[in-house]
Design a protein around this motif. Structure first.
Motif, PDB file in Angstrom:
ATOM      1  N   THR A 242       0.832  -1.222   0.000  1.00  0.00           N
ATOM      2  CA  THR A 242       0.000   0.000   0.000  1.00  0.00           C
ATOM      3  C   THR A 242       0.859   1.262   0.000  1.00  0.00           C
ATOM      4  OG1 THR A 242      -0.150  -0.027   2.412  1.00  0.00           O
ATOM      5  CG2 THR A 242      -1.977  -1.065   1.196  1.00  0.00           C
ATOM      6  N   VAL A 243       1.969   1.244   0.721  1.00  0.00           N
ATOM      7  CA  VAL A 243       2.808   2.457   0.774  1.00  0.00           C
ATOM      8  C   VAL A 243       3.451   2.706  -0.600  1.00  0.00           C
ATOM      9  CG1 VAL A 243       4.719   3.622   1.927  1.00  0.00           C
ATOM     10  CG2 VAL A 243       3.224   2.116   3.240  1.00  0.00           C
TER      11      VAL A 243
ATOM     12  N   VAL B 110       0.844   4.503  -2.505  1.00  0.00           N
ATOM     13  CA  VAL B 110       0.757   5.899  -2.066  1.00  0.00           C
ATOM     14  C   VAL B 110       1.908   6.689  -2.688  1.00  0.00           C
ATOM     15  CG1 VAL B 110       0.951   7.443  -0.061  1.00  0.00           C
ATOM     16  CG2 VAL B 110      -0.421   5.347   0.110  1.00  0.00           C
TER      17      VAL B 110
ATOM     18  N   ARG C 183      -0.953  13.186   1.996  1.00  0.00           N
ATOM     19  CA  ARG C 183      -2.105  12.864   2.847  1.00  0.00           C
ATOM     20  C   ARG C 183      -3.312  12.430   2.019  1.00  0.00           C
ATOM     21  NH1 ARG C 183      -1.308  10.136   6.424  1.00  0.00           N
ATOM     22  NH2 ARG C 183       0.188  11.261   7.635  1.00  0.00           N
TER      23      ARG C 183
ATOM     24  N   TYR D 137      -2.609   8.932   0.685  1.00  0.00           N
ATOM     25  CA  TYR D 137      -2.770   7.992   1.808  1.00  0.00           C
ATOM     26  C   TYR D 137      -4.257   7.656   1.979  1.00  0.00           C
ATOM     27  CZ  TYR D 137      -2.957   6.558   6.752  1.00  0.00           C
ATOM     28  OH  TYR D 137      -3.190   5.892   7.911  1.00  0.00           O
ATOM     29  N   LYS D 138      -5.099   8.707   1.923  1.00  0.00           N
ATOM     30  CA  LYS D 138      -6.534   8.546   2.133  1.00  0.00           C
ATOM     31  C   LYS D 138      -7.147   7.703   1.007  1.00  0.00           C
ATOM     32  CE  LYS D 138     -10.202  11.536   3.815  1.00  0.00           C
ATOM     33  NZ  LYS D 138     -10.572  12.935   3.928  1.00  0.00           N
TER      34      LYS D 138
END
Ligand code: ARG
Length: 431
Positions: A366-367, A370, A381, A384-385
């Motif tokens: 996931t990172v 992002v 941010r 990330y959301k």
């Protein structure tokens, strides 16, 4: 038979209680006791307390005792208290009065101190080379498995991609920190205490710089009281270094036990390196790493044992100090045994190359997702959301690629720099 015999023999029970394990443990000090005596008598001759012929005869007799020790035939006889008494009795039995001369200007407190310094210096070198062998093994395994990915965890929850390259390399670099502690202990051990006699020096003009040179010490404990006080300090410093290595090795052992568990299934060992169960026919257990973990955990209590044994001792020699040998000698052997076992086992470990194909590890990426959005211009941010919501709604689908290129990361583990750091410390041990 006692060196301090004054016409009465002590009660047998008192003798057994006070001698303790010395007759067995002091065997490990025997060669250093002879080495210390050789330096001491050379010095006595130089200040006129022994004649040249006496020195020659004594050196020859001591060399013969050294050969007996080398052959493994040296024993401490029943009724003889310790190695220092045994060597002196052997000399006196052979040479009569000349043998009795070597104790001028020294005491057993002095002898045991110098024996222990020489012993610890050697053993710290042995630990350093065993650590060096494990370090090199870990670095070469890190290089070999550099691109084999595995899950990274935080809170023992799936976190971000990691690799076997990072895992092996992490323990290698951790050992570099432990080596700093080992070197500090080595420097504490590498100082000559000889000449403190019972703990307060002697009225003979002892040439302490000469014995320092002869025994190859880097420096002296100058103050005779400080020299006595170094007993316990040397062992404490060594035990802290041993505990530091043990903490690295204990955690490595835990990881291996965990990776071997079927719920992870990341690594396996050849059958002959595993152990079985007396009832469950399918078992291939990681006993080696469990014993290693247990030993390493126990070794971490050694500094504490030494601290308690020596806390609030009044200055000067106290017999309590004898018990340090019971604590530190087995600790030294045990850490070397664990290091050697890890060096033997790890190259035989098979690592699974397709771990991350399992969908339970999808969220590792996931990172990465992002970061991809951030590179495309989206503020962190918000990115990330967005990915968080995809996960929440079950629409997240990973791109299983890693692009970690900075220093110390998956594709750039800096093993050459880690090696340079480690070997820079190791070379101070003059192996
Ligand atoms: N075995 C003793 C020790 O390890 C040797 C020194 C004995 N000295 C004494 N004063 N009793 O400490």
């Amino acid at each position: 038979m006692k060196l301090w015999s004054k016409g009465f023999e002590p009660d047998k029970m008192i003798e057994n209680f006070t001698v303790g394990r010395d007759r067995e443990l002091d065997l490990q000090l025997a060669r250093y006791d002879v080495e210390g005596s050789m330096a001491h008598i050379r010095m006595l001759e130089s200040i006129g307390l022994l004649k040249r012929e006496e020195l020659d005869v004594l050196l020859e007799a001591l060399a013969d005792i050294a050969a007996v020790i080398e052959r493994g035939e040296f024993t401490i006889e029943d009724g003889v208290e310790d190695v220092h008494s045994q060597v002196e009795f052997m000399l006196t039995a052979r040479l009569g009065d000349i043998g009795k001369k070597i104790h001028s200007g020294r005491s057993r407190n002095d002898q045991v101190l110098v024996d222990l310094k020489l012993f610890m210096r050697d053993k710290l070198r042995d630990i350093a080379s065993a650590t060096g062998r494990l370090f090199d093994t870990l670095i070469s395994l890190s290089d070999k498995h550099r691109d084999v990915l595995m899950p990274g965890y935080t809170h023992l929850q799936v976190a971000m991609p990691s690799s076997f390259g990072l895992w092996f390399g992490a323990y290698a670099e951790s050992l570099a920190d432990d080596m700093q502690m080992l070197l500090a202990a080595y420097n504490v051990a590498n100082q000559n205490p000889l000449g403190s006699a019972a703990g307060y020096g002697s009225s003979f003009p002892l040439d302490r710089e000469m014995t320092t040179r002869l025994l190859g010490f880097a420096d002296l404990h100058y103050n005779v009281v400080a020299a006595q006080m170094s007993r316990g300090k040397t062992e404490r410093a060594a035990s802290m270094a041993i505990a530091s290595i043990a903490s690295t090795l204990g955690r490595l052992a835990m990881d291996v036990c965990m990776w071997m568990c079927q719920n992870f299934g990341f690594v396996t060992f050849p059958d002959e390196l595993t152990t079985g169960s007396s009832i469950m026919p399918h078992k291939k257990n990681p006993d080696v790493f469990e014993i290693m973990r247990g030993k390493c955990n126990r070794l971490q209590s050694v500094p504490n044992e030494i601290a308690l044994l020596t806390a609030n001792l009044p200055l000067g020699y106290n017999r309590d100090l004898q018990l340090l040998k019971d604590i530190i000698f087995p600790a030294v052997s045990e850490i070397i045994e664990c290091l050697d076992m890890a060096t033997f086992m790890l190259p035989q470990m098979k690592v699974r190359a397709d771990i991350l194909d399992d969908p339970r590890y999808d969220y590792l990426f996931t990172v990465e997702e992002v970061n991809r959005l951030v590179l495309d211009g989206m503020p962190f941010r918000e990115a990330y959301k967005k990915v968080g919501q995809e996960v929440q709604q079950g629409t997240y689908s990973p791109v299983k690629e890693v692009h970690h290129t900075h220093l110390g990361s998956i594709s750039n583990p800096a093993n050459d720099r880690i090696s340079a750091k480690f070997h820079n410390i190791l070379k101070n041990f003059e192996l």
